[in-house]
Design an enzyme around this catalytic site. Sequence first.
Site, PDB file in Angstrom:
ATOM      1  N   HIS A 142      11.562 -42.274   6.370  1.00 49.04           N
ATOM      2  CA  HIS A 142      11.475 -41.327   5.261  1.00 49.04           C
ATOM      3  C   HIS A 142      12.004 -39.960   5.630  1.00 49.04           C
ATOM      4  O   HIS A 142      12.047 -39.581   6.800  1.00 49.04           O
ATOM      5  CB  HIS A 142      10.038 -41.206   4.755  1.00 49.04           C
ATOM      6  CG  HIS A 142       9.117 -40.532   5.725  1.00 49.04           C
ATOM      7  ND1 HIS A 142       8.578 -41.165   6.810  1.00 49.04           N
ATOM      8  CD2 HIS A 142       8.647 -39.273   5.779  1.00 49.04           C
ATOM      9  CE1 HIS A 142       7.818 -40.336   7.478  1.00 49.04           C
ATOM     10  NE2 HIS A 142       7.843 -39.182   6.889  1.00 49.04           N
ATOM     11  N   ASP A 200      -2.147 -35.728   7.492  1.00 49.51           N
ATOM     12  CA  ASP A 200      -2.268 -37.141   7.095  1.00 49.51           C
ATOM     13  C   ASP A 200      -2.281 -38.067   8.297  1.00 49.51           C
ATOM     14  O   ASP A 200      -3.015 -39.043   8.331  1.00 49.51           O
ATOM     15  CB  ASP A 200      -1.091 -37.539   6.192  1.00 49.51           C
ATOM     16  CG  ASP A 200      -1.194 -36.854   4.855  1.00 49.51           C
ATOM     17  OD1 ASP A 200      -2.175 -37.090   4.153  1.00 49.51           O
ATOM     18  OD2 ASP A 200      -0.296 -36.062   4.531  1.00 49.51           O
ATOM     19  N   TYR A 255      11.017 -35.095   9.462  1.00 52.46           N
ATOM     20  CA  TYR A 255      11.696 -33.818   9.686  1.00 52.46           C
ATOM     21  C   TYR A 255      12.626 -33.869  10.904  1.00 52.46           C
ATOM     22  O   TYR A 255      13.251 -32.875  11.244  1.00 52.46           O
ATOM     23  CB  TYR A 255      10.665 -32.695   9.869  1.00 52.46           C
ATOM     24  CG  TYR A 255       9.831 -32.443   8.623  1.00 52.46           C
ATOM     25  CD1 TYR A 255      10.421 -31.939   7.467  1.00 52.46           C
ATOM     26  CD2 TYR A 255       8.463 -32.712   8.606  1.00 52.46           C
ATOM     27  CE1 TYR A 255       9.667 -31.708   6.323  1.00 52.46           C
ATOM     28  CE2 TYR A 255       7.705 -32.484   7.455  1.00 52.46           C
ATOM     29  CZ  TYR A 255       8.309 -31.979   6.318  1.00 52.46           C
ATOM     30  OH  TYR A 255       7.569 -31.748   5.180  1.00 52.46           O
ATOM     31  N   TYR A 314       9.610 -25.427   2.145  1.00 53.18           N
ATOM     32  CA  TYR A 314       8.823 -24.759   3.188  1.00 53.18           C
ATOM     33  C   TYR A 314       9.165 -25.268   4.583  1.00 53.18           C
ATOM     34  O   TYR A 314       8.801 -24.639   5.575  1.00 53.18           O
ATOM     35  CB  TYR A 314       7.323 -24.915   2.899  1.00 53.18           C
ATOM     36  CG  TYR A 314       6.645 -26.097   3.558  1.00 53.18           C
ATOM     37  CD1 TYR A 314       6.733 -27.367   3.004  1.00 53.18           C
ATOM     38  CD2 TYR A 314       5.904 -25.946   4.734  1.00 53.18           C
ATOM     39  CE1 TYR A 314       6.111 -28.445   3.612  1.00 53.18           C
ATOM     40  CE2 TYR A 314       5.283 -27.020   5.342  1.00 53.18           C
ATOM     41  CZ  TYR A 314       5.388 -28.271   4.775  1.00 53.18           C
ATOM     42  OH  TYR A 314       4.786 -29.349   5.381  1.00 53.18           O
ATOM     43  N   ARG A 315       9.912 -26.375   4.661  1.00 54.55           N
ATOM     44  CA  ARG A 315      10.149 -27.010   5.960  1.00 54.55           C
ATOM     45  C   ARG A 315      11.160 -28.110   5.709  1.00 54.55           C
ATOM     46  O   ARG A 315      11.232 -28.631   4.604  1.00 54.55           O
ATOM     47  CB  ARG A 315       8.817 -27.613   6.410  1.00 54.55           C
ATOM     48  CG  ARG A 315       8.758 -28.346   7.695  1.00 54.55           C
ATOM     49  CD  ARG A 315       7.320 -28.822   7.852  1.00 54.55           C
ATOM     50  NE  ARG A 315       7.090 -29.522   9.090  1.00 54.55           N
ATOM     51  CZ  ARG A 315       5.963 -30.169   9.389  1.00 54.55           C
ATOM     52  NH1 ARG A 315       4.972 -30.187   8.521  1.00 54.55           N
ATOM     53  NH2 ARG A 315       5.808 -30.777  10.546  1.00 54.55           N
TER      54      ARG A 315
END
Length: 582
Positions: free
Chosen positions: A439, A197, A135, A520-521
């Site tokens: 990622h 995670d 993110y 959502y984000r």
Amino acid sequence: MKQVDILAGEDGETAGTVSAAFRAPEGTPASDPGRPLTLPPRTSLEQFKDFMLRVNDVVGSENATVISSDAELQHEDYLDPSKAYDMYHVTPKEFFVSSAVVAPRNVPEVQGIVRLANEFEIPLWPFSVGRNVGYGGSAPRVPGSVGIDMGRNMGKILEINVDGAYAIVEPGVTFIDLHNHLVENNLREKLWIDVPDLGGGSVIGNTIERGVGYTPYGDHWMMHCGMEVVLPDGTLWRSGMGGIPNPDADPNAPPHEQKPNDTWGLFNYGFGPYNDGIFSQASLGIVVKMGIWLMVNPGGYSSYLITIPKDKDLHQALEIIRPLRVGMVLQNVPTMRHILLDAAVHADRTHYTKSDKPLNDEEMDAIAAKLGLVYGPPPVREVLLSVIKQSFLQIPGAKYFEPKDMPDNIVLQTRHNTLQGIPSTTELRWVNWLPNGAHLFFSPIAKVSGDDGVAQYEVTRRRCEEAGFDFIGTFVVGMREMHHIVCIVFNRKDPESRRRAHWLIKTLIDDAAKRGWGEYRTHLSVMDQIADTYSFNDHAQMKLNDKIKAALDPKGIMAVGKNGVWPKQYKREDFPVPMNGV
Ligand code: ADP
């Protein structure tokens, strides 16, 4: 490849690297350690240097670093994360970069920095640990913002309240820290935490970004209780019951040291408007303390893995999950993991194929046969197990496993821990699916239904393959919906791979919005695009955000551009995200 042409040709974004307007002025000696790679917007080098001198007075020079050379941009490892740029950069690495990183030691220093930022009108970008990987990590949306590293010096566990089952923590406390603290103080018998995670991120950062874990306490934001925030004007604010002074508090102590009300960590809503939400995924303050509810050790616990042989069974599996989850037979947050997510935890891509093309169904079936698994929802309490087993084993070919049946299955063994609140960093491994792996997360919300889940799976898988990537994803089933987490794994050292990943996420956001699916984000690079998709009634949500922003942050100094909210001093068009990957 075909889709790369699409990227360069059709997207309206500005190509190129960092806009010249935001680079340090020509002519300043490169050896000058006070000269940042990227200046804050609307700030001269002299003003920046004055600002940093004053910042040094507040926090001490050892806690203020100017990002003046590429040497600062070499961190590439989750275990030693960058505090100044996005390690998993889809743009050129020097784009999302801070001009300086400042680490306050206490609340008054946070307030001091915020007041200086108002005086100099320099934007701040607070973060806690900087492990918000996928993110944007610690990086700011606006190049040259000053990163506020809240975790480095403010990492105390302030309270573990056993009777009330909650903790109060500072920004630097990670899930691993909190878990270790419970173990070391013999409290783990009584209390569990919930972990995402990866356990290396902070409790505060993950919670205010609305991250999730997998026990019954998996919705972290739902489980927070009590916030202490430094507002954009430097005021210290406590949420909810924190507004009621504690009769035992010393009224002459500075506010941040006053003992909070005994019910602060017990009841979220207090009296009047409930404002915590405006500090979540937000740009309206710096969170300096937060309460988080802990789960009482349930006593009995069993974990399991159910494998389902075919993609086509996804529909039936989701129809089975919904009533079990809504009815709380499934008490925790189960996940439906795609085979390649598990395959990637076990080994990198070269272990399974020599081909450059995305893996097809037959190749994935072969991997599934090798690993002995396909999709797997995790654990609940033992008493409900028979209902769950009966329900899932209606799917032809479905199999049930317990951790003892698969001692070498790293995923099942790790999930067995994750699902009882024991943090790890094992899931980092799937990022190495490709060389120089990084990622992006594409994370739409879905109904828990066969039709919706299958539709999202098909659309996202097809686009991943069109972009030349393998599909790697998981459905994380919340109380009433699913977070569908598509992991776009790319090679960060290959500009073409970055360009395809960037194209993919932008295309998926559009695809999703057309079908009424919202994320959502998201990563810094597509915050504006996603904010635009929440457009009901002429963008009424964003208009309210803008009004609140203008009222609380009139100088526009806090987390500028975060989640698509821009103060009136800035035009987002002036900060286009480079799209060409080079
Ligand atoms: P993590 O703790 O998982 O490493 P980060 O520290 O990278 O997460 O924070 C993720 C995002 O959350 C930041 O980019 C910022 O927007 C927000 N954030 C984190 N900590 C704070 C804080 N103490 N105050 C305000 N915002 C924060």
